[in-house]
Scaffold this motif. Structure first.
Motif, short mmCIF file in Angstrom:
data_model
loop_
_atom_site.label_atom_id
_atom_site.label_comp_id
_atom_site.label_asym_id
_atom_site.label_seq_id
_atom_site.Cartn_x
_atom_site.Cartn_y
_atom_site.Cartn_z
N ASP A 189 34.17 56.73 23.78
CA ASP A 189 33.16 55.69 23.53
C ASP A 189 33.68 54.28 23.80
O ASP A 189 33.01 53.30 23.46
CB ASP A 189 32.65 55.79 22.10
CG ASP A 189 33.77 55.66 21.05
OD1 ASP A 189 34.93 55.44 21.46
OD2 ASP A 189 33.48 55.79 19.85
N GLY A 190 34.89 54.18 24.38
CA GLY A 190 35.44 52.88 24.66
C GLY A 190 36.11 52.20 23.48
O GLY A 190 36.56 51.06 23.59
N SER A 191 36.20 52.90 22.35
CA SER A 191 36.76 52.30 21.13
C SER A 191 38.28 52.22 21.17
O SER A 191 38.88 51.43 20.43
CB SER A 191 36.34 53.10 19.90
OG SER A 191 36.89 54.41 19.95
N GLY A 192 38.93 53.05 21.98
CA GLY A 192 40.38 53.11 21.99
C GLY A 192 40.97 53.98 20.90
O GLY A 192 42.19 54.07 20.77
N ILE A 193 40.12 54.64 20.12
CA ILE A 193 40.59 55.47 19.01
C ILE A 193 41.09 56.81 19.52
O ILE A 193 40.46 57.45 20.37
CB ILE A 193 39.47 55.67 17.98
CG1 ILE A 193 39.15 54.34 17.28
CG2 ILE A 193 39.85 56.73 16.94
CD1 ILE A 193 37.95 54.41 16.35
N GLY A 219 34.47 57.88 6.60
CA GLY A 219 34.95 58.01 7.96
C GLY A 219 34.60 56.81 8.82
O GLY A 219 35.35 56.43 9.72
N ALA A 220 33.46 56.18 8.53
CA ALA A 220 33.09 54.96 9.25
C ALA A 220 33.99 53.81 8.85
O ALA A 220 34.31 52.94 9.67
CB ALA A 220 31.63 54.61 8.97
N LEU A 221 34.42 53.77 7.59
CA LEU A 221 35.39 52.77 7.16
C LEU A 221 36.68 52.90 7.96
O LEU A 221 37.24 51.91 8.46
CB LEU A 221 35.68 52.94 5.67
CG LEU A 221 36.82 52.11 5.08
CD1 LEU A 221 36.54 50.62 5.19
CD2 LEU A 221 37.08 52.51 3.62
N VAL A 222 37.16 54.14 8.13
CA VAL A 222 38.37 54.37 8.92
C VAL A 222 38.17 53.90 10.35
O VAL A 222 39.02 53.22 10.93
CB VAL A 222 38.76 55.86 8.87
CG1 VAL A 222 39.94 56.13 9.80
CG2 VAL A 222 39.11 56.29 7.45
N SER A 223 37.03 54.25 10.95
CA SER A 223 36.76 53.88 12.34
C SER A 223 36.72 52.37 12.52
O SER A 223 37.27 51.83 13.49
CB SER A 223 35.45 54.50 12.81
OG SER A 223 35.50 55.91 12.72
N ASP A 224 36.07 51.65 11.61
CA ASP A 224 36.00 50.19 11.70
C ASP A 224 37.39 49.57 11.56
O ASP A 224 37.74 48.63 12.29
CB ASP A 224 35.07 49.62 10.63
CG ASP A 224 33.60 49.79 10.97
OD1 ASP A 224 33.30 50.36 12.03
OD2 ASP A 224 32.76 49.34 10.16
N LEU A 225 38.19 50.08 10.62
CA LEU A 225 39.53 49.56 10.45
C LEU A 225 40.38 49.81 11.69
O LEU A 225 41.18 48.96 12.09
CB LEU A 225 40.19 50.21 9.23
CG LEU A 225 39.74 49.70 7.86
CD1 LEU A 225 40.18 50.66 6.76
CD2 LEU A 225 40.32 48.30 7.60
N LEU A 226 40.22 50.97 12.31
CA LEU A 226 40.98 51.28 13.51
C LEU A 226 40.61 50.34 14.66
O LEU A 226 41.48 49.78 15.33
CB LEU A 226 40.76 52.73 13.94
CG LEU A 226 41.46 53.80 13.09
CD1 LEU A 226 40.93 55.18 13.45
CD2 LEU A 226 42.97 53.75 13.32
N ARG A 227 39.31 50.16 14.88
CA ARG A 227 38.86 49.31 15.99
C ARG A 227 39.14 47.84 15.73
O ARG A 227 39.26 47.06 16.67
CB ARG A 227 37.35 49.50 16.20
CG ARG A 227 36.93 50.82 16.79
CD ARG A 227 35.48 50.75 17.26
NE ARG A 227 34.60 50.26 16.21
CZ ARG A 227 33.92 51.04 15.38
NH1 ARG A 227 34.02 52.36 15.48
NH2 ARG A 227 33.14 50.52 14.46
#
Length: 233
Positions: free
Chosen positions: A38-42, A83-91
């Motif tokens: 998705d282009g997030s780099g995760i 899980g969205a908290l983790v994703s936001d912190l990662l990005r």
């Protein structure tokens, strides 16, 4: 992820070592460890029910985050996704990219390690919302409130501390995480149990290695993914 240990800036070769087991219902669909498209780099596994993740590395920046739930707290489906908290912190982008303690009650009960460059933090909302910087050292979490004793977290922390003190290869810890003689770390349930053992390593020169062993009901092996990449590339 129900038990996890973090070595932060104390191993000679790997200033970041993150290792842990994710325990979850076997029926909950998840994608294996991969670079998200998705282009997030995760780089992470992905919960296909809520869309987030439990443990990941952000390839461009090296940010690394892992979350556990907390036992004994009844989940509220109206709350925001952990899980969205983790994703936001990662990005480093999104509503919860830089949460304050006041944001943390928006989520069901959790404990979380977040590493960004040379800084590491503990975030939790049990027993109270808290964001605490972590000193260099070996730290561990499980699905207990952070003020409660947790023998399995201490067992994994001590094992990682031994590896760090010896300057040894952290990959040996993956075998420990699925040891048949240690049911406190590896759950072999048919309905709920350990779904993945994951090791994430980042070297001082930006080399990243991630290994994920997956399991199905009863603790039967269900595949392994091993990835290597360079932070920032």
């Amino acid at each position: 992820m129900c038990v996890v240990a973090l070595a932060h800036r104390v191993h000679a070769d790997w200033p970041l070592i993150l290792i842990g087991n994710r325990d979850e219902f076997h029926a909950r669909a998840a994608a294996p460890l991969h670079a998200w498209e998705d282009g997030s780099g995760i780089v992470a596994g992905r919960d296909l029910q809520a869309g987030g993740t439990w443990l990941g590395v952000h390839g461009p920046s090296g940010r690394t985050v892992v979350v556990t739930n907390v036992r004994g707290a009844m989940p509220d489906p109206a709350k925001d996704s952990r899980g969205a908290l983790v994703s936001d912190l990662l990005r480093g982008e999104g509503r919860f990219a830089d949460p304050s303690a006041e944001d943390l009650p928006r989520f069901n009960a959790f404990n979380l390690f977040a590493v960004d460059g040379g800084a590491a933090r503990l975030l939790t909302n049990r027993p109270v919302p808290l964001i605490v910087p972590l000193e260099p050292g070996v730290h561990a979490l499980a699905n207990e409130p952070v003020d409660a004793p947790c023998p399995r977290a201490e067992r994994l922390r001590a094992a990682l501390e031994t590896v760090v003190a010896a300057g040894a290869d952290p990959a040996s810890l993956l075998d420990m995480l699925m040891a048949e003689d240690d049911p406190a770390l590896f759950l072999r349930g048919d309905i709920y149990g350990t779904r993945a053992s994951t090791l994430a390593l980042i070297s001082a020169d930006g080399r990243a290695r991630m290994t994920e062993h997956r399991y199905e009901a009863g603790g039967r092996p269900a595949g392994t993914t091993a990835l290597e990449f360079h932070i920032g590339s």
